[in-house]
Design a protein around this motif. Sequence first.
Motif, short mmCIF file in Angstrom:
data_model
loop_
_atom_site.label_atom_id
_atom_site.label_comp_id
_atom_site.label_asym_id
_atom_site.label_seq_id
_atom_site.Cartn_x
_atom_site.Cartn_y
_atom_site.Cartn_z
N PHE A 1 65.48 13.86 34.58
CA PHE A 1 65.19 14.86 33.56
C PHE A 1 63.70 15.23 33.63
O PHE A 1 62.86 14.38 33.90
CB PHE A 1 65.45 14.28 32.16
CG PHE A 1 66.79 13.61 32.02
CD1 PHE A 1 67.92 14.34 31.64
CD2 PHE A 1 66.93 12.24 32.27
CE1 PHE A 1 69.16 13.71 31.52
CE2 PHE A 1 68.17 11.61 32.16
CZ PHE A 1 69.29 12.35 31.78
N ILE A 2 63.40 16.50 33.37
CA ILE A 2 62.00 16.91 33.25
C ILE A 2 61.83 17.61 31.90
O ILE A 2 62.61 18.49 31.54
CB ILE A 2 61.58 17.84 34.39
CG1 ILE A 2 61.61 17.06 35.72
CG2 ILE A 2 60.16 18.39 34.15
CD1 ILE A 2 61.36 17.91 36.94
N LEU A 3 60.83 17.16 31.14
CA LEU A 3 60.54 17.74 29.82
C LEU A 3 59.19 18.44 29.86
O LEU A 3 58.22 17.89 30.37
CB LEU A 3 60.45 16.63 28.76
CG LEU A 3 61.66 15.70 28.55
CD1 LEU A 3 61.31 14.61 27.55
CD2 LEU A 3 62.86 16.49 28.06
N THR A 4 59.15 19.65 29.31
CA THR A 4 57.87 20.34 29.18
C THR A 4 57.82 21.00 27.82
O THR A 4 58.79 20.93 27.05
CB THR A 4 57.67 21.37 30.32
OG1 THR A 4 56.33 21.84 30.27
CG2 THR A 4 58.62 22.57 30.20
N GLY A 5 56.67 21.63 27.50
CA GLY A 5 56.54 22.32 26.22
C GLY A 5 55.55 23.45 26.35
O GLY A 5 55.13 23.78 27.46
N ASP A 6 55.14 24.03 25.22
CA ASP A 6 54.12 25.08 25.29
C ASP A 6 52.75 24.45 25.54
O ASP A 6 52.62 23.23 25.64
CB ASP A 6 54.15 25.95 24.02
CG ASP A 6 53.73 25.19 22.76
OD1 ASP A 6 53.21 24.06 22.87
OD2 ASP A 6 53.92 25.74 21.66
N SER A 7 51.71 25.30 25.66
CA SER A 7 50.41 24.76 26.07
C SER A 7 49.87 23.75 25.07
O SER A 7 49.22 22.78 25.44
CB SER A 7 49.41 25.90 26.27
OG SER A 7 49.37 26.69 25.10
N SER A 8 50.17 23.94 23.77
CA SER A 8 49.68 23.00 22.76
C SER A 8 50.40 21.65 22.88
O SER A 8 49.79 20.58 22.88
CB SER A 8 49.86 23.62 21.37
OG SER A 8 50.25 22.68 20.41
N LEU A 9 51.73 21.69 23.04
CA LEU A 9 52.50 20.44 23.15
C LEU A 9 52.12 19.68 24.41
O LEU A 9 52.04 18.45 24.41
CB LEU A 9 54.00 20.72 23.13
CG LEU A 9 54.91 19.48 23.20
CD1 LEU A 9 54.64 18.50 22.08
CD2 LEU A 9 56.38 19.88 23.18
N ASN A 10 51.85 20.40 25.49
CA ASN A 10 51.53 19.72 26.75
C ASN A 10 50.16 19.06 26.74
O ASN A 10 49.79 18.35 27.68
CB ASN A 10 51.66 20.70 27.94
CG ASN A 10 53.13 20.96 28.28
OD1 ASN A 10 54.02 20.34 27.72
ND2 ASN A 10 53.37 21.89 29.18
N GLU A 11 49.41 19.24 25.66
CA GLU A 11 48.13 18.51 25.51
C GLU A 11 48.25 17.34 24.54
O GLU A 11 47.28 16.62 24.31
CB GLU A 11 47.02 19.47 25.03
CG GLU A 11 46.57 20.46 26.10
CD GLU A 11 46.17 19.77 27.42
OE1 GLU A 11 45.43 18.78 27.38
OE2 GLU A 11 46.63 20.22 28.49
N ARG A 12 49.43 17.15 23.94
CA ARG A 12 49.56 16.07 22.95
C ARG A 12 49.93 14.75 23.62
O ARG A 12 50.57 14.74 24.66
CB ARG A 12 50.57 16.48 21.87
CG ARG A 12 49.99 17.61 21.00
CD ARG A 12 51.00 18.24 20.09
NE ARG A 12 51.40 17.35 19.01
CZ ARG A 12 52.32 17.66 18.11
NH1 ARG A 12 52.94 18.82 18.16
NH2 ARG A 12 52.63 16.81 17.15
N PRO A 13 49.52 13.61 23.02
CA PRO A 13 49.70 12.31 23.70
C PRO A 13 51.15 11.84 23.74
O PRO A 13 51.80 11.73 22.70
CB PRO A 13 48.84 11.36 22.87
CG PRO A 13 48.73 11.98 21.52
CD PRO A 13 48.81 13.47 21.73
N MET A 14 51.66 11.58 24.93
CA MET A 14 53.04 11.10 25.10
C MET A 14 53.09 9.66 25.63
O MET A 14 54.13 9.04 25.64
CB MET A 14 53.81 12.02 26.07
CG MET A 14 53.99 13.42 25.54
SD MET A 14 54.97 13.43 24.00
CE MET A 14 54.30 14.87 23.17
#
Length: 438
Positions: free
Chosen positions: A117-130
């Motif tokens: 699986f690959i998960l992505t998001g918008d530019s704001s979500l892709n900067e949040r800590p996972m």
Amino acid sequence: MKMNNIRTIKGGGNLRGKIKVSGDKSISHRALIIGSIAQGETTIEGFLHSEDPLSTADCLRKLGVNIPEIKKDEPFTISGVGLNGLKEPEEILNCGNSGTTMRLLMGLLAGQEHKNFILTGDSSLNERPMGRVGKPLSLMGGKILGRERGNKAPISIEGKKLKGCLIGTPVASAQVKSAILLAGLKASGTTSVIEPASSRDHTERMLKAFGADISVRGEFGRNVVIKSGANLIGQKILIPGDISSASFWMIAASIVPNSEILIKNVGLNPTRTGILNVMDSMGCNYEVLDKSIVAGEPIGSIKVKTANNLQSFTIEGDLLPKLIDEIPILTVAACFCDGVSEIKDAQELRVKETDRLKVMTRQLRKFGAEISEKEDGLIINGQSQFNSAEVDSETDHRVSMSLAIASLLAKGTSKIIRADASNVSYPAFWDDLAKLVN
């Protein structure tokens, strides 16, 4: 997400009337996810028809779950696929702006063996800590990769056989805990999560209602234990109104002169009612009516009238996880209390949709607020005189709504830029505001 729209708000009036706020966002996400992996049908009523939960629905459809088109204010039924029925998707799962979607799916998918699986998001979500989710899942045997050593999306997950273990979470985060519990459904043996302070317990309550073998030890869910092996069975779910959305009206009615509002069917989960503790210490004038319990969640209606001479307050420690989303509107409230209010231990707000401490300071100062920022919080001088201003949500839904309430207390007419950010959690906010303002 287009957000170029501007709203103008005239200071002055008062707020009167009855409303029902949007369904609880946290519970909406969880109803979709847990209903998808249950056996049989789950019917959901009161779902929050907004961008974040709809991102969760979209991802689950790509995983092979039959979720019909979700229409505003209409109940719908999911056909669950069971714990082993999720399919490997043909495309990347896009979580939009929703941290809950991404973090909970990481837990759900980590144990789906032999699938990628690959998960992505918008530019704001892709900067949040996972990494805070990826690390504990790795301890269970999960294989999770991402940018910046697995800390940022896009995230790649290779489904593995997981083993239950004991995990201590460094921050009290409902999303981290929920991801581990969802992974625990597929892990061998027992998975136990120990939290430093209690966070929202919607996942535990709902898993239990669906038949999971889950128990909570210690006061308020400090140690949550889940055993794999139990099948989840579809349920009927009525989602209560979101207390985080209700909090804008609860505070507005408290600080805007000559106001009285009744908010119907609000969720009163004890891990979410920190706002009521703060309103008690401020001396707000409110009462809770018509209490009942639905699908393990307490609900009731809240009646609030304007209160005079509100007292300043301090928020810190264990109280913080119970009102993390209410800090922006409480910052506005603090401007109209007697004395100096302080928010401490709130570093977590720097990694929300925006750095909420910085953004609220920057925007409220434009109205004339006396507010200073510390590393972990804010110091706010009360008894402000607000003058109209042009302010900006900076794309954060809770900031947009907090600035709307602040504008009601400003002299003159204020402008809010990118006001539509509120759609993320409360699409009907501006309609409800128009309905209540006199």
